[in-house]
Design an enzyme around this catalytic site. Structure first.
Site, PDB file in Angstrom:
ATOM      1  N   GLY A  45       0.730  -1.396  -0.029  1.00 52.82           N
ATOM      2  CA  GLY A  45      -0.013  -0.046   0.075  1.00 52.82           C
ATOM      3  C   GLY A  45       0.873   1.224  -0.146  1.00 52.82           C
ATOM      4  CD  GLN A  50       3.479   5.957   2.790  1.00 48.64           C
ATOM      5  OE1 GLN A  50       2.426   5.384   2.093  1.00 48.64           O
ATOM      6  NE2 GLN A  50       4.275   5.285   3.368  1.00 48.64           N
ATOM      7  CB  CYS A  98       4.952   2.477   7.658  1.00 51.92           C
ATOM      8  SG  CYS A  98       4.556   3.904   6.697  1.00 51.92           S
ATOM      9  CG  LEU A  99       6.439   1.050   1.624  1.00 53.99           C
ATOM     10  CD1 LEU A  99       5.817   1.463   0.154  1.00 53.99           C
ATOM     11  CD2 LEU A  99       7.510   0.124   1.479  1.00 53.99           C
ATOM     12  CG  HIS A 140      -0.457   1.015   7.387  1.00 56.82           C
ATOM     13  ND1 HIS A 140       0.083   0.828   8.363  1.00 56.82           N
ATOM     14  CD2 HIS A 140       0.054   2.049   6.613  1.00 56.82           C
ATOM     15  CE1 HIS A 140       1.426   1.305   8.094  1.00 56.82           C
ATOM     16  NE2 HIS A 140       1.343   2.251   6.918  1.00 56.82           N
ATOM     17  CD  GLU A 141      -1.091   2.588   2.720  1.00 49.28           C
ATOM     18  OE1 GLU A 141      -0.926   3.455   2.633  1.00 49.28           O
ATOM     19  OE2 GLU A 141      -0.235   1.390   3.183  1.00 49.28           O
ATOM     20  CG  HIS A 144       0.332   6.960   5.289  1.00 47.87           C
ATOM     21  ND1 HIS A 144       1.483   7.411   6.084  1.00 47.87           N
ATOM     22  CD2 HIS A 144       0.501   5.590   5.460  1.00 47.87           C
ATOM     23  CE1 HIS A 144       2.135   6.406   6.386  1.00 47.87           C
ATOM     24  NE2 HIS A 144       1.495   5.298   5.776  1.00 47.87           N
TER      25      HIS A 144
HETATM   26 ZN    ZN Z   1       2.593   3.539   5.850  1.00 49.73          ZN
END
Ligand code: ZN
Length: 186
Positions: A45, A50, A98-99, A140-141, A144
């Site tokens: 995701g 991000q 998380c990226l 989660h997304e 963000h």
């Molecule tokens: Zn994340």
């Protein structure tokens, strides 16, 4: 085009993102760039903040988890202006990463089922129920675009133990095999 992923510590990850409409410039191209970026970093995701845009958009491709959960094999979708209408069920722990926060994974408690209203990439309005890992990735997304990170949702003691690691991420003092932008890199 692979875009650099914004690392922990950048204020854009803390902003409430703005809704968009069909007139948003070069949306198709941006969505393609997001997919390219997500695959390049082996993510499931990716949310627009991000990659430096404070807009209410995220993408998901759950295929990586397809072996554990068949329903994720075809779970590939663009979510625009989503609203979580309802979250239900008994909270459960799932190990999230998380990226933007490479090298850290923590158990996070969330409810297992959500009802989501959103627009797809063609601006068709949808309402759907998701559960299990699919719901988890969306939650989660969704966080963000609200300026929330999964590390906000772990217990305060764990978070304190991670403080040094998080600071190192912000400074770019980590090993990572995809392109990132670090807010405190000198
Ligand atoms: Zn994340």
């Amino acid at each position: 085009m692979v875009l650099p992923i914004i690392a922990y510590g950048d204020p854009i990850l803390r902003k409430m993102s703005e809704e968009i409409d069909e007139s948003y410039p070069d949306l198709k191209e941006f969505i393609n760039d997001m997919y390219e970026t997500m695959y390049d970093s082996s993510g499931v995701g990716l949310a627009a903040p991000q990659v430096g845009r404070s807009i209410r958009l995220f993408i998901i491709d759950g295929e990586k988890y397809g072996e554990e959960d068949e329903s994720l094999l075809n779970f590939k979708e663009v979510f625009i202006n989503p609203i979580i209408i309802e979250e239900t069920g008994q909270e459960w722990d799932f190990n999230e990463g998380c990226l933007s926060i490479p090298g850290i994974r923590e158990d996070v408690r969330r409810k297992p089922q959500i009802t989501l209203e959103y627009y797809d990439e063609n601006f068709v309005l949808k309402e759907e129920i998701f559960d299990g890992v699919a719901a988890r990735i969306i939650q989660h997304e969704y966080d963000h675009i609200e300026g929330v990170l999964f590390t906000d949702r772990i217990n305060p003691l764990r978070r304190r133990l991670l403080k040094g690691k998080l600071h190192n991420i912000a400074k770019g003092n980590i090993e990572v095999d995809y392109k990132m932008k670090f807010p405190l890199l000198k």
